[in-house]
Design a protein around this motif. Structure first.
Motif, PDB file in Angstrom:
ATOM      1  N   PHE A  33       0.792  -1.230   0.000  1.00  0.00           N
ATOM      2  CA  PHE A  33       0.000   0.000   0.000  1.00  0.00           C
ATOM      3  C   PHE A  33       0.822   1.276   0.000  1.00  0.00           C
ATOM      4  N   ILE A  34       2.054   1.244   0.450  1.00  0.00           N
ATOM      5  CA  ILE A  34       2.891   2.432   0.349  1.00  0.00           C
ATOM      6  C   ILE A  34       3.083   2.802  -1.124  1.00  0.00           C
ATOM      7  N   TRP A  35       3.122   1.794  -1.986  1.00  0.00           N
ATOM      8  CA  TRP A  35       3.303   1.998  -3.421  1.00  0.00           C
ATOM      9  C   TRP A  35       1.967   2.302  -4.095  1.00  0.00           C
ATOM     10  N   ILE A  36       0.932   1.551  -3.717  1.00  0.00           N
ATOM     11  CA  ILE A  36      -0.392   1.747  -4.315  1.00  0.00           C
ATOM     12  C   ILE A  36      -0.897   3.160  -4.050  1.00  0.00           C
ATOM     13  N   LYS A  37      -0.804   3.615  -2.803  1.00  0.00           N
ATOM     14  CA  LYS A  37      -1.296   4.947  -2.432  1.00  0.00           C
ATOM     15  C   LYS A  37      -0.561   6.055  -3.171  1.00  0.00           C
ATOM     16  N   ASN A  38       0.671   5.806  -3.539  1.00  0.00           N
ATOM     17  CA  ASN A  38       1.471   6.821  -4.222  1.00  0.00           C
ATOM     18  C   ASN A  38       1.476   6.634  -5.736  1.00  0.00           C
ATOM     19  N   LYS A  39       0.521   5.850  -6.219  1.00  0.00           N
ATOM     20  CA  LYS A  39       0.219   5.700  -7.644  1.00  0.00           C
ATOM     21  C   LYS A  39       1.343   5.099  -8.486  1.00  0.00           C
ATOM     22  N   ILE A  55      -7.037  -6.777  -0.245  1.00  0.00           N
ATOM     23  CA  ILE A  55      -6.451  -5.663  -0.996  1.00  0.00           C
ATOM     24  C   ILE A  55      -7.540  -4.965  -1.807  1.00  0.00           C
ATOM     25  N   THR A  56      -8.367  -5.748  -2.481  1.00  0.00           N
ATOM     26  CA  THR A  56      -9.460  -5.175  -3.270  1.00  0.00           C
ATOM     27  C   THR A  56     -10.378  -4.342  -2.390  1.00  0.00           C
ATOM     28  N   GLN A  57     -10.777  -4.882  -1.261  1.00  0.00           N
ATOM     29  CA  GLN A  57     -11.698  -4.167  -0.377  1.00  0.00           C
ATOM     30  C   GLN A  57     -11.068  -2.893   0.179  1.00  0.00           C
ATOM     31  N   ARG A  58      -9.803  -2.976   0.528  1.00  0.00           N
ATOM     32  CA  ARG A  58      -9.125  -1.787   1.059  1.00  0.00           C
ATOM     33  C   ARG A  58      -9.028  -0.685  -0.004  1.00  0.00           C
ATOM     34  N   CYS A  59      -8.762  -1.062  -1.237  1.00  0.00           N
ATOM     35  CA  CYS A  59      -8.708  -0.078  -2.326  1.00  0.00           C
ATOM     36  C   CYS A  59     -10.075   0.573  -2.525  1.00  0.00           C
ATOM     37  N   ILE A  60     -11.124  -0.233  -2.457  1.00  0.00           N
ATOM     38  CA  ILE A  60     -12.485   0.306  -2.581  1.00  0.00           C
ATOM     39  C   ILE A  60     -12.761   1.272  -1.440  1.00  0.00           C
ATOM     40  N   ASN A  63     -10.928   4.396  -1.943  1.00  0.00           N
ATOM     41  CA  ASN A  63     -11.237   5.024  -3.231  1.00  0.00           C
ATOM     42  C   ASN A  63      -9.964   5.271  -4.053  1.00  0.00           C
ATOM     43  N   ILE A  64      -9.132   4.229  -4.143  1.00  0.00           N
ATOM     44  CA  ILE A  64      -7.912   4.304  -4.937  1.00  0.00           C
ATOM     45  C   ILE A  64      -7.907   3.175  -5.959  1.00  0.00           C
ATOM     46  N   THR A  65      -7.125   3.356  -6.995  1.00  0.00           N
ATOM     47  CA  THR A  65      -7.040   2.367  -8.068  1.00  0.00           C
ATOM     48  C   THR A  65      -6.425   1.073  -7.553  1.00  0.00           C
TER      49      THR A  65
END
Length: 80
Positions: A33-39, A55-60, A63-65
């Protein structure tokens, strides 16, 4: 919690640019998530579907890709 090494060295690793990350054995994505949040471009690979669902639920929820998710054994992956 995120691995302290990643937190301490995030800027050194990314150097202010978008990079590609392959998290092998990602589990529930605690280090992804450090990478996901920073796109960054992230691929999460794990043999267990339960972690990938988290991971899917946390992204939902955030509200991140969502990253690319692969449910397979790394030894049998077709990644190149």
């Amino acid at each position: 919690d995120v691995e302290p090494f990643l937190l301490e060295n995030y800027n050194l690793i990314s150097q202010g640019r978008s990079i590609k990350i392959l998290d092998i054995g990602c589990g529930d994505g605690r280090n992804s998530f450090i990478w996901i949040k920073n796109k960054h471009i992230v691929c999460c690979l794990d043999v267990a579907k339960s972690g990938l669902k988290k991971i899917t639920q946390r992204c939902i929820n955030m509200n991140i890709t969502q990253p690319t998710l692969l449910c397979e054994d790394f030894l049998d992956t077709k990644l190149k």
